[in-house]
Motif scaffolding. Structure first.
Motif, PDB file in Angstrom:
ATOM      1  N   ILE A 507       0.827  -1.084   0.057  1.00  0.00           N
ATOM      2  CA  ILE A 507      -0.029  -0.012   0.004  1.00  0.00           C
ATOM      3  C   ILE A 507       0.818   1.127   0.153  1.00  0.00           C
ATOM      4  N   LYS A 508       1.085   1.982  -1.070  1.00  0.00           N
ATOM      5  CA  LYS A 508       1.972   2.849  -1.268  1.00  0.00           C
ATOM      6  C   LYS A 508       1.282   4.096  -0.384  1.00  0.00           C
ATOM      7  N   ASN A 509       2.345   4.940   0.025  1.00  0.00           N
ATOM      8  CA  ASN A 509       2.109   6.304   0.834  1.00  0.00           C
ATOM      9  C   ASN A 509       1.194   6.101   2.013  1.00  0.00           C
ATOM     10  N   SER A 510       1.326   4.809   2.679  1.00  0.00           N
ATOM     11  CA  SER A 510       0.767   4.651   4.045  1.00  0.00           C
ATOM     12  C   SER A 510       2.185   4.133   5.110  1.00  0.00           C
ATOM     13  N   PRO A 511       2.295   4.870   6.118  1.00  0.00           N
ATOM     14  CA  PRO A 511       3.329   4.515   6.920  1.00  0.00           C
ATOM     15  C   PRO A 511       3.181   3.347   7.625  1.00  0.00           C
ATOM     16  N   LEU A 512       1.856   2.714   7.589  1.00  0.00           N
ATOM     17  CA  LEU A 512       1.348   1.843   8.509  1.00  0.00           C
ATOM     18  C   LEU A 512       1.708   0.240   7.810  1.00  0.00           C
ATOM     19  N   PHE A 513       1.971   0.277   6.735  1.00  0.00           N
ATOM     20  CA  PHE A 513       1.912  -0.950   6.079  1.00  0.00           C
ATOM     21  C   PHE A 513       3.301  -1.152   5.013  1.00  0.00           C
ATOM     22  N   LYS A 514       4.094  -0.111   5.158  1.00  0.00           N
ATOM     23  CA  LYS A 514       5.344  -0.462   4.083  1.00  0.00           C
ATOM     24  C   LYS A 514       6.293  -1.398   4.750  1.00  0.00           C
ATOM     25  N   LYS A 515       5.727  -2.744   4.528  1.00  0.00           N
ATOM     26  CA  LYS A 515       6.825  -3.814   5.064  1.00  0.00           C
ATOM     27  C   LYS A 515       7.137  -4.601   3.771  1.00  0.00           C
ATOM     28  N   LEU A 516       8.308  -5.295   3.823  1.00  0.00           N
ATOM     29  CA  LEU A 516       8.645  -6.289   2.789  1.00  0.00           C
ATOM     30  C   LEU A 516       7.581  -7.322   2.519  1.00  0.00           C
ATOM     31  N   PRO A 517       7.556  -7.775   1.196  1.00  0.00           N
ATOM     32  CA  PRO A 517       6.622  -9.266   1.290  1.00  0.00           C
ATOM     33  C   PRO A 517       7.369 -10.293   1.612  1.00  0.00           C
ATOM     34  N   GLU A 518       6.862 -11.316   2.135  1.00  0.00           N
ATOM     35  CA  GLU A 518       7.401 -12.679   2.398  1.00  0.00           C
ATOM     36  C   GLU A 518       7.771 -13.205   0.990  1.00  0.00           C
ATOM     37  N   ASP A 519       9.327 -13.450   0.836  1.00  0.00           N
ATOM     38  CA  ASP A 519       9.967 -13.780  -0.116  1.00  0.00           C
ATOM     39  C   ASP A 519      10.946 -14.884   0.249  1.00  0.00           C
ATOM     40  N   ASN A 520      10.469 -15.981   0.273  1.00  0.00           N
ATOM     41  CA  ASN A 520      11.421 -17.070   0.777  1.00  0.00           C
ATOM     42  C   ASN A 520      12.233 -17.504  -0.428  1.00  0.00           C
ATOM     43  N   ASN A 521      11.917 -17.253  -1.691  1.00  0.00           N
ATOM     44  CA  ASN A 521      12.685 -17.639  -2.937  1.00  0.00           C
ATOM     45  C   ASN A 521      13.406 -16.516  -3.402  1.00  0.00           C
ATOM     46  N   GLY A 522      13.412 -15.353  -2.866  1.00  0.00           N
ATOM     47  CA  GLY A 522      14.077 -14.234  -3.449  1.00  0.00           C
ATOM     48  C   GLY A 522      13.691 -13.934  -5.019  1.00  0.00           C
ATOM     49  N   ASN A 523      12.363 -13.936  -5.397  1.00  0.00           N
ATOM     50  CA  ASN A 523      11.773 -13.830  -6.550  1.00  0.00           C
ATOM     51  C   ASN A 523      11.175 -12.451  -6.861  1.00  0.00           C
ATOM     52  N   THR A 524      11.012 -11.531  -5.531  1.00  0.00           N
ATOM     53  CA  THR A 524      10.489 -10.396  -5.639  1.00  0.00           C
ATOM     54  C   THR A 524      11.499  -9.329  -6.450  1.00  0.00           C
ATOM     55  N   ASN A 525      10.870  -8.455  -7.303  1.00  0.00           N
ATOM     56  CA  ASN A 525      11.251  -7.530  -8.080  1.00  0.00           C
ATOM     57  C   ASN A 525      11.228  -6.133  -7.575  1.00  0.00           C
ATOM     58  N   TYR A 526      12.405  -5.354  -7.479  1.00  0.00           N
ATOM     59  CA  TYR A 526      12.181  -4.001  -6.667  1.00  0.00           C
ATOM     60  C   TYR A 526      12.487  -2.969  -7.895  1.00  0.00           C
ATOM     61  N   ILE A 527      11.673  -2.031  -8.006  1.00  0.00           N
ATOM     62  CA  ILE A 527      11.997  -0.989  -9.198  1.00  0.00           C
ATOM     63  C   ILE A 527      12.453   0.312  -8.456  1.00  0.00           C
ATOM     64  N   ILE A 528      13.799   0.689  -8.997  1.00  0.00           N
ATOM     65  CA  ILE A 528      14.498   2.099  -8.572  1.00  0.00           C
ATOM     66  C   ILE A 528      13.567   3.275  -8.965  1.00  0.00           C
ATOM     67  N   HIS A 529      13.509   4.087  -8.134  1.00  0.00           N
ATOM     68  CA  HIS A 529      13.049   5.317  -8.607  1.00  0.00           C
ATOM     69  C   HIS A 529      14.035   6.213  -9.577  1.00  0.00           C
ATOM     70  N   LYS A 530      13.260   6.684 -10.522  1.00  0.00           N
ATOM     71  CA  LYS A 530      14.206   7.380 -11.742  1.00  0.00           C
ATOM     72  C   LYS A 530      14.865   8.493 -11.084  1.00  0.00           C
ATOM     73  N   CYS A 531      14.833   9.141  -9.992  1.00  0.00           N
ATOM     74  CA  CYS A 531      15.532  10.018  -9.649  1.00  0.00           C
ATOM     75  C   CYS A 531      16.885   9.802  -9.246  1.00  0.00           C
ATOM     76  N   LEU A 532      17.006   8.261  -9.069  1.00  0.00           N
ATOM     77  CA  LEU A 532      18.327   7.959  -8.721  1.00  0.00           C
ATOM     78  C   LEU A 532      19.315   7.337  -9.996  1.00  0.00           C
ATOM     79  N   HIS A 533      18.665   7.305 -11.126  1.00  0.00           N
ATOM     80  CA  HIS A 533      19.307   6.626 -12.134  1.00  0.00           C
ATOM     81  C   HIS A 533      20.617   7.466 -12.662  1.00  0.00           C
ATOM     82  N   ASN A 534      20.699   8.573 -12.682  1.00  0.00           N
ATOM     83  CA  ASN A 534      21.926   9.187 -13.231  1.00  0.00           C
ATOM     84  C   ASN A 534      22.988   9.054 -12.137  1.00  0.00           C
ATOM     85  N   THR A 535      22.478   9.438 -11.055  1.00  0.00           N
ATOM     86  CA  THR A 535      23.752   9.550 -10.071  1.00  0.00           C
ATOM     87  C   THR A 535      24.164   8.395  -9.676  1.00  0.00           C
ATOM     88  N   TYR A 536      23.349   7.163  -9.877  1.00  0.00           N
ATOM     89  CA  TYR A 536      23.898   5.967  -9.206  1.00  0.00           C
ATOM     90  C   TYR A 536      23.997   4.870 -10.448  1.00  0.00           C
TER      91      TYR A 536
END
Length: 542
Positions: A507-536
């Motif tokens: 649930i985006k923009n809620s400080p109550l629920f920002k938790k990583l999902p259960e991911d025992n197999n390591g298959n979760t994809n994370y998307i990097i915000h574009k403000c970081l693309h050039n710098t990093y």
């Protein structure tokens, strides 16, 4: 609009307090009506820095009669004074229930603030008694009787400021605690507005055994709480008016705030609980108490006081989280551009006149210029205004020319650095390691799995930057590297540097629920915000 203002000077200040165009170019995306309605339960105006909380408050203040609008600065709530008070600290240390004290205190303080709305023409105690028909109180019902007794006792407090009333209320409770501890016979009690930890009274308080202290539930008995309820009922009977709305605003809750100060956060939690309770009682007076608070502060208050309230999800009904859609931000910019129509013979410019019309030549979400810009913001008014303030400097007011793609991208690179720094500063107390943790993101693909984070980067982070990584995270790393990396990912997700791809439970923009999902197999994809693309040096190919 005054013709001396030129478009090249910018489309507004990033802070609502200094924005000349806020009222004229205000965009109501539904939050104003919800938060100002006394009948709705939402009273916490929640959002990140620059989301528009202060803008809503300022606009509301501008549109409401000043006699029906009252803003209480955070300094006057004496949070630090309450935290440092030796009597309250002693009661808390000895496991006494001080929640009842704060329930009484805040209800008492807000009633005094509310009464001021209805006593604007009252300037002395005698006329105050007449105003509330106190001389005839014996013939009133129970609620009016309780109100009469209350006003007789506290009538002079109506004309004092919030800070003084809080300190007087604490002094009154201190006296009762001393009396219950049977000290009054041996000590000459002198009420003090300022708490001196070296006074004889405080020394004796600290020395008394636990058995000599009554619980604050006893000192603040139920009669006093019910007395305050009676006051509210009498006010409703005498002054209920559907045609007028009144507001008490608490803003700048982040001023002098410390992230890990559990005692201070508990006091803030008691304050919010009290407001939640009293708002349900005063809605028939068409009065609402509104609190504006940054997301990271609310997050910390909940996290550090979690032991006292396990079901924090119950706050959802009372929170109004400010977010912005793409079209709303475009509307915001276009409305601000209309302010400068005096500079143009035909009509005021809009985004279609300023930005390049041709496509970026890439088959992705950055194809249009406005998408390219917004994708590098956190979709907050502050971000967008800041970007366009830099952009319009390039516009010649006499010879109008469209901004090129080259210039848009040039400004974006500068702006990306600015926005990264602003996020790091916004969350520096919550996540002091945020800046240095971003070394782990260097060179990753824009869509990555946790297993793709470079092991050498992890080693360098915890071995070379130990003075920047807090003790808690270091200990987690020593116990389990995987757990430490997940905590960092959770931090990135909370500040929105990353998001989870296609996760229905996120649930985006809620400080109550920002938790990583259960991911025992390591298959979760994370998307990097574009403000970081050039710098990093983030790679776009997956």
């Amino acid at each position: 609009m005054n013709p001396k203002y030129k478009l090249k000077d910018g489309i507004g200040a990033v802070s609502a307090e200094h924005d000349l165009y806020l009222i004229e170019a205000f965009i109501d995306n539904g939050y104003l009506e919800k938060i100002k309605d006394p009948k709705t339960p939402q009273f916490i105006l929640l959002g990140r820095t620059g989301a528009g909380k202060s803008a809503i408050i300022k606009y509301l203040e501008n549109k409401i009669d000043s006699k029906r609008f009252k803003k209480i600065e955070i300094e006057y709530l004496c949070l630090q004074y309450l935290k440092d008070n030796i009597t309250l600290r002693t009661l808390k240390d000895r496991k006494k229930n001080i929640e009842s004290f704060y329930k009484y205190l805040w209800r008492h303080i807000f009633i005094l603030e509310i009464v001021q709305f209805f006593s604007e023409d009252v300037n002395n105690t005698n006329s105050f008694y007449k105003f509330f028909n106190i001389q005839n109180s014996k013939n009133k019902n129970k609620a009016i009787n309780q109100a009469s007794q209350y006003f007789q006792k506290y009538s002079d407090c109506v004309f004092k400021n919030t800070e003084e009333n809080i300190k007087n209320a604490v002094t009154e409770i201190e006296k009762k605690v001393l009396e219950e501890a049977q000290l009054s016979a041996n000590i000459s009690y002198k009420p003090e507005v300022k708490t001196d930890l070296k006074t004889s009274n405080n020394s004796v308080i600290k020395q008394k055994s636990e058995s000599e202290f009554k619980d604050t539930d006893y000192v603040i008995d139920r009669y006093q709480i019910s007395e305050l309820d009676g006051v509210i009922r009498s006010l409703i009977k005498e002054f209920s008016d559907d045609q007028k709305e009144y507001y008490i605003i608490i803003d700048n809750l982040d001023k002098n705030w410390t992230y890990d100060d559990k005692d201070l956060n508990e006091i803030i939690k008691y304050l919010l609980n009290a407001i939640k309770d009293i708002n349900t009682k005063i809605r028939d007076l068409n009065i609402k108490i509104i609190v504006s608070v940054r997301e990271n502060i609310f997050n910390s208050v909940l996290q550090t006081t979690r032991d006292n309230e396990p079901q924090i999800e119950k706050w959802n009904d009372f929170i109004l989280t400010i977010t912005w859609k793409k079209q709303e931000l475009i509307q915001l910019i276009n409305k601000r551009l209309t302010i400068f129509k005096h500079q143009y013979q035909k009509s005021s410019p809009d985004l279609n006149d300023i930005l390049p019309t041709e496509d970026n030549g890439k088959d992705n979400t950055d194809n249009k210029a406005i998408d390219y810009i917004l994708n590098r913001t956190f979709q907050r008014p502050r971000d967008v205004i800041s970007f366009f303030n830099n952009l319009v400097k390039l516009i010649d007011s006499e010879k109008f020319e469209r901004i090129s793609w080259e210039k848009v991208k040039e400004i974006s690179k500068y702006f990306e650095q600015e926005i990264i720094e602003s996020v790091i500063d916004e969350w520096k107390y919550n996540f002091p390691y945020l800046r240095y943790s971003l070394d782990l993101i260097k060179g990753l693909k824009y869509k990555f799995k946790i297993s793709e984070i470079n092991q050498q980067s992890i080693n360098d982070l915890f071995n070379k930057n130990t003075r920047f990584i807090n003790d808690e995270l270091t200990q987690i790393y020593l116990d389990s590297q995987t757990t430490a990396i997940k905590k960092i990912l959770e931090c990135w997700m909370i500040v929105e540097f990353i998001e989870i791809e296609d996760n229905k439970n996120y649930i985006k923009n809620s400080p109550l629920f920002k938790k990583l999902p259960e991911d025992n197999n390591g298959n979760t994809n994370y998307i990097i915000h574009k403000c970081l693309h050039n710098t990093y040096n983030i790679k776009m190919k997956f």
